[in-house]
Design an enzyme around this catalytic site. Structure first.
Site, PDB file in Angstrom:
ATOM      1  N   LYS A 265      37.710   5.450  12.129  1.00 32.00           N
ATOM      2  CA  LYS A 265      38.817   5.683  13.062  1.00 32.00           C
ATOM      3  C   LYS A 265      38.447   6.799  14.033  1.00 32.00           C
ATOM      4  O   LYS A 265      38.318   7.957  13.632  1.00 32.00           O
ATOM      5  CB  LYS A 265      40.098   6.076  12.334  1.00 32.00           C
ATOM      6  CG  LYS A 265      41.297   6.131  13.289  1.00 32.00           C
ATOM      7  CD  LYS A 265      42.492   6.878  12.740  1.00 32.00           C
ATOM      8  CE  LYS A 265      42.434   8.357  12.985  1.00 32.00           C
ATOM      9  NZ  LYS A 265      42.519   8.759  14.403  1.00 32.00           N
TER      10      LYS A 265
ATOM     11  N   GLU B 208      33.885  18.029   7.055  1.00 35.05           N
ATOM     12  CA  GLU B 208      33.277  18.950   8.015  1.00 35.05           C
ATOM     13  C   GLU B 208      34.434  19.493   8.843  1.00 35.05           C
ATOM     14  O   GLU B 208      35.017  18.779   9.644  1.00 35.05           O
ATOM     15  CB  GLU B 208      32.243  18.212   8.857  1.00 35.05           C
ATOM     16  CG  GLU B 208      31.221  19.130   9.484  1.00 35.05           C
ATOM     17  CD  GLU B 208      31.649  19.611  10.840  1.00 35.05           C
ATOM     18  OE1 GLU B 208      32.339  20.660  10.879  1.00 35.05           O
ATOM     19  OE2 GLU B 208      31.325  18.968  11.830  1.00 35.05           O
TER      20      GLU B 208
ATOM     21  N   CYS C  49      33.352  22.781  16.686  1.00 34.71           N
ATOM     22  CA  CYS C  49      33.749  23.420  15.437  1.00 34.71           C
ATOM     23  C   CYS C  49      32.833  24.585  15.091  1.00 34.71           C
ATOM     24  O   CYS C  49      33.249  25.548  14.468  1.00 34.71           O
ATOM     25  CB  CYS C  49      33.779  22.400  14.310  1.00 34.71           C
ATOM     26  SG  CYS C  49      32.314  21.379  14.255  1.00 34.71           S
TER      27      CYS C  49
ATOM     28  N   GLU D 108      40.749  29.507  14.606  1.00 36.17           N
ATOM     29  CA  GLU D 108      39.961  28.674  15.494  1.00 36.17           C
ATOM     30  C   GLU D 108      40.808  28.317  16.715  1.00 36.17           C
ATOM     31  O   GLU D 108      41.895  27.767  16.589  1.00 36.17           O
ATOM     32  CB  GLU D 108      39.548  27.409  14.743  1.00 36.17           C
ATOM     33  CG  GLU D 108      38.608  26.533  15.509  1.00 36.17           C
ATOM     34  CD  GLU D 108      38.073  25.385  14.659  1.00 36.17           C
ATOM     35  OE1 GLU D 108      38.830  24.856  13.834  1.00 36.17           O
ATOM     36  OE2 GLU D 108      36.900  25.024  14.843  1.00 36.17           O
TER      37      GLU D 108
END
Lengths: 493, 289
Positions: free
Chosen positions: A194, A268, A302, A399
């Site tokens: 997906k 991850e 990331c 983040e």
């Protein structure tokens, strides 16, 4: 040190660039897309669809099918059916399919690059030079593994796991697809993938590549949708493996969801990497590395070097040079070959970045942003640097996933390590110094899955990538990445 | 000759290199397989788990920083100390596991040899599991395994000594520290093992052993946010969904529960248990003149 005035200004005279747009007509976007299940495009069982737009212009690009639970069922069933044949196919033949896919990606690279830039908003320079060639390289590398799995480190005759459900983010759409699909297929698994709801188009074009490669039906299925579709996929009880790249919060919810099932998972997740600059660093190279670390891909990375830790005695010098170099970045039309900084991927992401940067100011940090005009339409955020950032400030801990750099300082290597490791994350880190022994000492002590020394944001199919701590577990790439899709022969034997 | 009354041992916990009683003051009765009283073992509490995790966290960086050669020698030293106490271990394993002296002695021999086997891995698993990666560019690129940090472990319930060692040794050989919950009903050999560990150059806090009720301690360990990974071997055959849900809170690495308690008579097929509690770190550096 009065660093601010000591740098001769040789590079900032403004040059006028002529527009250099990449030709858009190399790609034809179909007005609507079905789901790719069992080797063909099909209508969704529940009939829904959603729009994908160009984040740089807000132009409507295409309608994309919305997959519901029944579609997830169909896709998993197709993958299960295909698994028997695919896993029994000789490794050599499986590998040849992957080589075909790699070649097809190379042949159609320009088409993929333009489509990725349109759908994602990132500069054509990045899709053309990084995303698409690296995706092809991932297939080429893993193709060669398919008939050499006895040397993958799990003992002789390792077994494939079965059907993998894979969910990828919007920051590197085709590249993340390749990180997921290539090792899974090389190891004899079949997949249901997906893509992110804001960037589905290159995955759907990849489905055409699978058709052109004559890949057996069901080996790869691609279902489109947002979080609900993803949750339906990870909840499906006929999966043997889940691979997810995305936020730490969703990663935790997936780990909870699969608890007790014995299902294999690799995650991850997020990061808040420290990019650490010592006073003996090659400053000009470090400046390039800092910029590459956080402003590459609009900071939608990331492993981005979103925290700059500068040794105190060169803090002002580094910050000054950084701002000067940032002044030469060109923000604008992502299809222009001279563009350095493209559009933020979505309105929602722009909102998150805006909110977190406002918090940074409210918490006392000093804000600097690139003085440049923003296009009238689309989602844009000026490259931003925060100084005077406290270690506990939200912009030093959370983040941001945008073109925002938080600058902190340190005095000693021990302090640099303590500050670098002081987040729940552990995905990556950077070190800049000319002293070799210090690089190796720092590399030993940084709790991060990837350490870039005197470089940053390098990726390669042969090099394992993945996190420590709450940045997730499992590796992608290299020999280590194969373990995510194999099990030793004697398990369940 | 007058009969002499035995001097019985008080079995306590092993935390931070010391032998405290449970802070809760609780004990529980340990019997042999025929129901005869053997000893009162300390029944560890939530606070004991927390203390053990604190000790493990404190000890871990120093242990990981020791050279692989050094760690290997320390593990080998454990085998040496156990060898000198074979009779004692044999007696305890015999009554705990209802084995003949001969069979118990074989288990103890295997347990000692298992330390030797893992000691030898200390400076080899990184060579087996590491890699020099041929990236497409002028970069040095190296991947190495590193210890995950603090590991929680639920030791096997049946194999009270060898099973425990098969869990402990691979966790610590790479530089992790461990908080282990021993076999609930057969904890005595574990505490005697602790006495061997305490006199074998292993820094205090690297191994912490808690005796008590597995169902009480397991969720505390699984949910502890300063524990980085958990080994559920001791829950063999049981539903561990709740424990795994707790473990997800800080993305613990989970070594899955086997369907039945593994047969650990022989060493495993490779360093897999070691690598289950390692992270892979990859370092890049440019090459140039």
């Amino acid at each position: 040190m009065t660093a601010t005035s000591s740098v001769p200004d040789l590079i900032t005279p403004t040059w006028e660039y002529a527009p250099a747009p990449e030709a858009r007509d190399v790609v034809t976007i179909r007005p609507s897309h079905g789901l790719f299940i069992g080797g063909e495009f099909v209508d969704p069982a529940d009939g829904g669809s959603f729009a994908t737009i160009s984040p740089s212009t807000e132009e409507h690009l295409a309608e994309v099918a919305l997959a519901g639970p029944r579609d997830v069922d169909r896709a998993v069933a197709a993958a299960r059916k295909a698994f028997t044949g695919w896993s029994k196919l000789s490794g050599t033949e499986r590998g040849k399919y992957l080589y075909r896919i790699a070649r097809l990606l190379q042949e159609r690279a320009r088409e993929f690059a333009v489509l990725e830039t349109l759908d994602n908003g990132k500069p054509i320079r990045e899709t053309r030079d990084v995303d698409i060639p690296t995706a092809a390289a991932f297939f080429f590398y893993h193709a060669g593994w398919a008939d050499k799995l006895d040397w993958a480190g799990l003992g002789p005759n390792p077994r494939s796991l079965g059907v993998a459900g894979q969910i990828i983010p919007w920051n590197f759409p085709l590249l993340m697809l390749s990180w997921k699909v290539a090792p899974a297929l090389a190891c004899g698994n079949t997949v249901v993938l997906k893509p992110a709801e804001t960037t589905p188009l290159t995955a759907l074009l990849f489905a055409e590549v699978c058709q052109q490669a004559d890949l057996p039906p069901g080996v790869v299925s691609i279902i489109t949708g947002a979080g609900e579709t993803g949750a339906a996929l990870t909840a499906h009880d006929d999966l043997d493996k889940i691979a997810f790249t995305g936020s730490t919060a969703v990663g935790k919810s997936i780990q909870r969801q699969v608890a007790g099932s014995g299902r294999r998972v690799t995650l991850e997740l997020g990061g808040k990497a420290a990019n650490i600059v010592f006073d003996d660093a090659p400053i000009d190279q470090a400046i390039e590395g800092i910029i590459d670390g956080i402003f590459f891909n609009q900071g939608h990375v990331c492993c981005a070097g979103s925290r700059l830790l500068v040794q105190e005695n060169v803090h002002d010098l580094v910050v000054d040079r950084l701002k000067q170099r940032l002044g030469t970045l060109r923000l604008g039309d992502p299809l222009d070959k001279n563009t350095d900084v493209g559009a933020v991927n979505s309105a929602a992401q722009l909102e998150r970045i805006t909110a977190l940067t406002d918090t940074g100011e409210a918490e006392g940090a000093t804000r600097w942003e690139l003085d440049c005009p923003l296009p009238e339409r689309g989602f844009w955020f000026r490259p931003t640097v925060f100084t005077d950032v406290g270690q506990s400030s939200r912009i030093a801990q959370e983040e941001i996933f945008g073109p925002v750099l938080s600058v902190l300082s340190f005095r000693t290597p021990d302090e640099a390590v303590a500050k670098a490791n002081n987040t729940p994350y552990g995905l990556s880190a950077g070190v800049w110094t000319e002293k070799g022994s210090r690089i190796l000492w720092m590399a030993d002590h940084l709790r991060a899955g990837v350490v870039w020394a005197n470089t940053f944001n390098r990726f390669d199919p042969t090099s394992p990538f993945g996190g420590y701590k709450e940045s997730g577990f499992g590796r992608e790439g290299g020999r280590h990445g194969l373990a995510a899709y194999l099990e030793p022969a004697e398990v369940d034997a | 000759m007058a009969t002499r009354l035995d001097v019985n041992k008080t079995y306590k916990l092993y935390v931070g290199g010391a032998f405290p009683r449970s802070e809760s003051g609780r004990t529980y009765e340990i019997a042999d397989t025929k129901g005869r009283f053997l000893a009162n073992a300390a029944q560890a509490s939530r606070k004991d788990v927390r203390d053990a995790v604190t000790a493990a966290r404190k000890a871990q960086p120093g242990w990981a920083a020791a050279t692989a050669y050094n760690r290997g020698q320390v593990l080998y030293r454990v085998a040496e100390i156990m060898e000198g106490r074979r009779e004692q271990f044999t007696g305890e394993v015999a009554v705990s596991e209802d084995l003949s002296s001969r069979n118990a002695a074989a288990v103890v021999d295997a347990a000692i040899d298992r330390w030797v086997w893992y000691a030898g891995w200390s400076d080899k698993f990184a060579q087996v599991a590491g890699a020099a990666n041929p990236v497409a560019g002028p970069y040095f690129n190296l991947s190495v395994p590193e210890p995950t940090g603090v590991v929680g472990a639920l030791a096997p319930q049946s194999s009270s000594l060898l099973g425990l060692i098969e869990v402990l040794a691979p966790i610590i050989v790479s530089g992790n520290s461990v908080v282990a919950v021993t076999s609930q009903d057969r904890p005595l050999p574990a505490i005697t093992l602790a006495e061997a560990l305490a006199t074998s150059d292993l820094p205090g806090g690297v191994v912490n052993l808690l005796t008590g009720q597995t169902d009480e301690l397991a969720p505390i360990l699984a949910g502890h946010l300063d524990v980085d990974a958990i080994d559920l071997t001791g829950m063999a055959g049981r539903d561990t969904t709740d424990l795994e849900v707790l473990a997800a809170e800080n993305l613990k690495r989970v070594l899955a529960t086997p369907d039945t308690e593994p047969d650990v008579t022989d060493p495993p097929a490779g360093p897999r248990r070691i690598l289950a509690f390692c992270e892979t770190k990859t370092v890049w550096h440019p090459k140039g003149r």
